[in-house]
Design a protein around this motif. Structure first.
Motif, PDB file in Angstrom:
ATOM      1  N   UNK A  85       0.829  -1.206   0.000  1.00 46.29           N
ATOM      2  CA  UNK A  85       0.000   0.000   0.000  1.00 46.29           C
ATOM      3  C   UNK A  85       0.867   1.262   0.000  1.00 46.29           C
ATOM      4  N   UNK A  86       0.515   2.174  -0.885  1.00 46.75           N
ATOM      5  CA  UNK A  86       1.286   3.412  -1.056  1.00 46.75           C
ATOM      6  C   UNK A  86       1.562   4.128   0.253  1.00 46.75           C
ATOM      7  N   UNK A  87       0.544   4.282   1.098  1.00 54.49           N
ATOM      8  CA  UNK A  87       0.715   5.107   2.290  1.00 54.49           C
ATOM      9  C   UNK A  87       1.376   4.363   3.446  1.00 54.49           C
ATOM     10  N   UNK A  88       1.650   3.074   3.270  1.00 53.98           N
ATOM     11  CA  UNK A  88       2.353   2.315   4.309  1.00 53.98           C
ATOM     12  C   UNK A  88       3.850   2.236   4.051  1.00 53.98           C
ATOM     13  N   UNK A  89       4.278   2.632   2.860  1.00 56.19           N
ATOM     14  CA  UNK A  89       5.703   2.657   2.516  1.00 56.19           C
ATOM     15  C   UNK A  89       6.252   4.066   2.723  1.00 56.19           C
ATOM     16  N   UNK A  90       7.290   4.198   3.538  1.00 59.69           N
ATOM     17  CA  UNK A  90       7.836   5.501   3.850  1.00 59.69           C
ATOM     18  C   UNK A  90       9.311   5.597   3.440  1.00 59.69           C
ATOM     19  N   UNK A  91       9.733   6.804   3.167  1.00 62.63           N
ATOM     20  CA  UNK A  91      11.146   7.045   2.852  1.00 62.63           C
ATOM     21  C   UNK A  91      11.898   7.380   4.144  1.00 62.63           C
ATOM     22  N   UNK A  92      13.201   7.272   4.115  1.00 62.70           N
ATOM     23  CA  UNK A  92      14.045   7.623   5.261  1.00 62.70           C
ATOM     24  C   UNK A  92      14.665   9.008   5.100  1.00 62.70           C
ATOM     25  N   UNK A  93      14.678   9.497   3.875  1.00 57.02           N
ATOM     26  CA  UNK A  93      15.201  10.828   3.576  1.00 57.02           C
ATOM     27  C   UNK A  93      14.626  11.275   2.223  1.00 57.02           C
ATOM     28  N   UNK A  94      14.617  12.569   1.979  1.00 59.72           N
ATOM     29  CA  UNK A  94      15.034  13.699   2.825  1.00 59.72           C
ATOM     30  C   UNK A  94      14.046  13.947   3.973  1.00 59.72           C
ATOM     31  N   UNK A  95      14.495  14.666   4.943  1.00 55.55           N
ATOM     32  CA  UNK A  95      13.706  14.892   6.146  1.00 55.55           C
ATOM     33  C   UNK A  95      12.380  15.589   5.851  1.00 55.55           C
TER      34      UNK A  95
END
Length: 292
Positions: free
Chosen positions: A141-151
């Motif tokens: 799911x798109x909204x369950x995958x997060x990036x670590x950067x940029x802040x």
């Protein structure tokens, strides 16, 4: 058989040879091609064609509501009679046909396409397979995958996506969470069971629409929020494109391309959502499930 008629409008044109638009009776020598030729034409890519009808009307038959282009009955690509289960859906489809101008732009007629898919079921899928087709997006799911950067993007995802996840967890009494791991979050089996049961409360037609919306947004959670009227179409589309919109704000827009893609995505998502609502069974089933 009782029949009622609902006229929508008028314009002019000539009649093309296209299997999904043929009348119940023969239409002339131009349609006397062999079976192989007809089969090829029925699966040809949609194209713009000169408008061949003046009036669009709706009639109620034994199997539901039918669409008439002048005195010709609309048919599906597989030559099935185009019949929909509700008058509201028939009016919406008829409006698509009535809104065409000098040429018929088939690629703009999303409701008609969804009805054709529901009637012909070209992939021959059953209800469980349709549910699985939507559920497979939950693990990615798109909204369950997060990036670590940029802040700044990390903060944007948290501020915009976390409230939707919190809403879904409370609404369906499930656990979702998010992850920066490439494998994605570990969705509990019970959460999947709840969503499967919820989707099972919809009929086959509505499930076709749900899968269509989920495919557009790449998110089961956003799709359910949209169908449940927690999100607007504009908001759901924006949230599904959050990273892309972030990049546009940072690096600039590609002239006309991004805007065109955005408007197309909104149109498809809106049509799919409307299709689900017009095809859904009594909402009492879904409300009962959510209260358990």
């Amino acid at each position: 058989m009782w029949r009622s008629c609902f006229r929508l409008g008028a314009s002019g044109g000539s009649f093309p040879c296209r299997p999904c638009l043929v009348s119940a009776a023969p239409v002339g020598s131009g349609d006397q091609a062999g079976p192989l030729s007809l089969l090829r034409r029925s699966y040809a890519p949609p194209a713009e064609r000169k408008k061949f009808y003046q009036n669009v009307s709706i009639t109620q038959g034994e199997g539901g509501y039918e669409i008439n282009l002048d005195h010709r009955k609309l048919k599906t690509p597989n030559a099935r009679l185009f019949t929909v289960p509700s008058k509201a859906l028939a009016v919406a489809v008829a409006t698509e046909w009535d809104s065409q101008q000098d040429t018929i732009k088939f690629y703009t007629m999303h409701l008609t396409t969804l009805c054709n898919t529901s009637l012909d079921n070209p992939s021959q899928r059953n209800k469980d397979q349709l549910i699985h087709a939507s559920m497979k997006f939950l693990d990615t799911d798109t909204i369950c995958y997060r990036v670590e950067e940029p802040e700044t993007l990390v903060e944007l995802q948290k501020n915009e996506w976390d409230p939707v996840i919190e809403w879904a967890e409370k609404r369906y009494d499930v656990k979702l969470g998010s992850s920066t791991n490439i494998m994605g979050p570990d969705i509990p089996a019970k959460t999947k069971e709840v969503f499967i049961s919820h989707l099972a409360s919809y009929n086959m037609w509505a499930l076709q629409g749900i899968e269509f919306v989920v495919t557009q947004l790449k998110s089961l959670i956003l799709s359910l929020g949209l169908i449940d009227r927690h999100l607007t179409v504009e908001k759901a589309v924006l949230l599904s494109r959050l990273e892309e919109e972030y990049q546009i704000q940072k690096w600039g827009n590609v002239e006309w391309a991004h805007d065109y893609e955005l408007h197309e995505l909104r149109a498809r998502t809106a049509a799919g959502t409307l299709f689900v609502h017009l095809c859904s069974e009594s909402s009492a089933v879904k409300h009962k499930l959510l209260q358990e």
